[in-house]
Design an enzyme around this catalytic site. Structure first.
Site, PDB file in Angstrom:
ATOM      1  N   LYS A  41       0.869  -1.172   0.000  1.00  0.00           N
ATOM      2  CA  LYS A  41       0.000   0.000   0.000  1.00  0.00           C
ATOM      3  C   LYS A  41       0.903   1.217   0.000  1.00  0.00           C
ATOM      4  O   LYS A  41       1.803   1.337   0.841  1.00  0.00           O
ATOM      5  CB  LYS A  41      -0.907   0.022   1.237  1.00  0.00           C
ATOM      6  CG  LYS A  41      -1.940   1.144   1.198  1.00  0.00           C
ATOM      7  CD  LYS A  41      -2.940   0.955   0.075  1.00  0.00           C
ATOM      8  CE  LYS A  41      -3.847   2.162  -0.083  1.00  0.00           C
ATOM      9  NZ  LYS A  41      -4.860   1.969  -1.120  1.00  0.00           N
ATOM     10  N   SER A  52      -1.103  -0.851  -4.390  1.00  0.00           N
ATOM     11  CA  SER A  52      -2.335  -0.060  -4.403  1.00  0.00           C
ATOM     12  C   SER A  52      -2.045   1.281  -3.761  1.00  0.00           C
ATOM     13  O   SER A  52      -1.491   1.340  -2.663  1.00  0.00           O
ATOM     14  CB  SER A  52      -3.442  -0.797  -3.644  1.00  0.00           C
ATOM     15  OG  SER A  52      -4.623  -0.032  -3.585  1.00  0.00           O
TER      16      SER A  52
END
Length: 384
Positions: free
Chosen positions: A176, A244
């Protein structure tokens, strides 16, 4: 309070076998933590054992997708209440990775990853989990070599935490990562620093790409990374990275998943690389590699309990074609291209595994070949 975790590489960390657990639960909306709390209340999961939570939320997956931050806020406050600590302490020590976008038939859900003591190591190897974080990035470091190098270091530390010394034992690395906003770009300009791009949406791709190249570097999938190749040289990629980007953090959070003979339990992970968005045989290979027998290319209904999680990347091919046929994902001014890609890849995978609660993340820059991406499967082959 949350019990302190021993530092990676500490001598007592790997003295006893550990056991990884993965719980897949639905969500009614991005702030819905009821299904996770039900696991706690039933005794199926100790909240103190949670090391990471992955979530697929029903937002647009773009810069202004606040479902990710909403879910992180809800999860951190819920865990803080359960563990008698603060939401800030939870976010500092537990990886909360939210991926926006459940287009098509994809179902919003959480994957809760936990680590407990195991009775005996599995001589055939079992799922191993390692978590690491980078320091916060300055805006001018996002999408550049500083992010590549910091991510590579975090992957190596996460591997050490998982007790995986051979990169071949790693099958999936979830990252992330942050993105640039107008405010953060203004802060950089005020200090006389130049950012990698002035386009907030483009910054998502550069951040994902730099993170993926950091994974590739750590796993030996590439020998070196050139600054000018980030977001340009698509010949360099990781077949095991999934990155992401979001506004809800300023650092990279890294989750390494692999197999280790030092871990206990019946879970295993395997992966394959989809060459394009409709590479169904690659999905079958990943399912078969984890020990799930296939019947005419489909997972039988009786195998539903064995299949724990499916994680994949989705990206429209830059050529605008799939196997020679034109696609319009890049030409649609109404729906973002990555949203099309998630729906397409999600449908292909769902047709094989017979489920729609699949963790399909859009934006696969340097994550698999152009138009393709990694797909990983976690299962209990011992129950097959």
């Amino acid at each position: 309070m949350v019990p302190p975790k021993p530092a990676a590489g500490s001598p007592h960390r790997h003295a006893d076998p550990r056991r990884a657990a993965v719980h897949r639960v639905p969500m009614r909306h991005p702030g819905d933590t009821a299904a996770i709390e039900a696991l706690f209340d039933s005794g199926a999961l100790d909240p103190a054992a949670v090391v990471a939570i992955l979530g697929k939320t029903e937002g647009n997956g773009c810069v202004n997708d606040f479902t990710r931050a909403y879910a992180v806020q809800a999860l951190s406050h819920m865990l803080a209440r359960r563990l008698g600590t603060t939401a800030e302490a939870i976010r500092a020590g537990i990886a909360l990775v939210m991926s926006g976008g459940t287009e098509g038939g994809l179902s919003p859900h959480f994957l809760v990853l936990a680590v407990t003591a195991g009775e005996a190591a599995n001589p055939s190897g079992a799922l191993a989990i390692g978590i690491a974080f980078t320091p916060d990035f300055a805006p001018e470091e996002i999408g550049r070599m500083a992010q590549v190098d910091a991510t590579a270091d975090a992957v190596r530390r996460a591997m050490a935490e998982a007790g995986i010394s051979d990169p071949a034992g790693v099958h999936y690395v979830q990252v992330k990562c942050p993105l640039l906003t107008n405010d953060s770009m203004a802060q950089a300009r005020a200090r006389g620093a130049a950012v990698a791009t002035e386009d907030t949406y483009a910054s998502m791709g550069l951040s994902r790409g730099a993170s993926a190249l950091g994974v590739a570097l750590a796993l030996g999938e590439v020998a070196r990374v050139e600054a000018g190749g980030i977001g340009r040289d698509w010949s360099k990629f990781s077949g095991r990275a999934s990155a992401s980007a979001g506004v809800e953090l300023e650092r990279n959070e890294v989750i390494v998943l692999g197999n280790s003979m030092a871990w206990a339990g019946d879970l295993r992970i395997a992966h394959a690389v989809m060459d394009d968005a409709i590479d169904l045989p690659a999905v079958r290979r990943a399912v078969a590699a984890v020990g799930m027998p296939l019947e005419e290319g489909q997972v039988p209904a009786a195998m539903a309990d064995c299949l724990v999680a499916v994680l994949a990347k989705a990206e429209p091919s830059s050529s605008g074609r799939i196997r020679g046929q034109r696609h319009i994902m890049w030409d649609d001014s109404d729906i973002n291209a990555t949203r099309h890609a998630r729906a397409l890849v999600g449908g292909v995978i769902a047709g094989v595994v017979g489920r729609t609660d699949i963790f399909v993340s859009g934006g696969a820059e340097h994550q698999g070949p152009d138009g393709g991406g990694p797909v990983a499967v976690i299962a209990r082959p011992a129950r097959v």
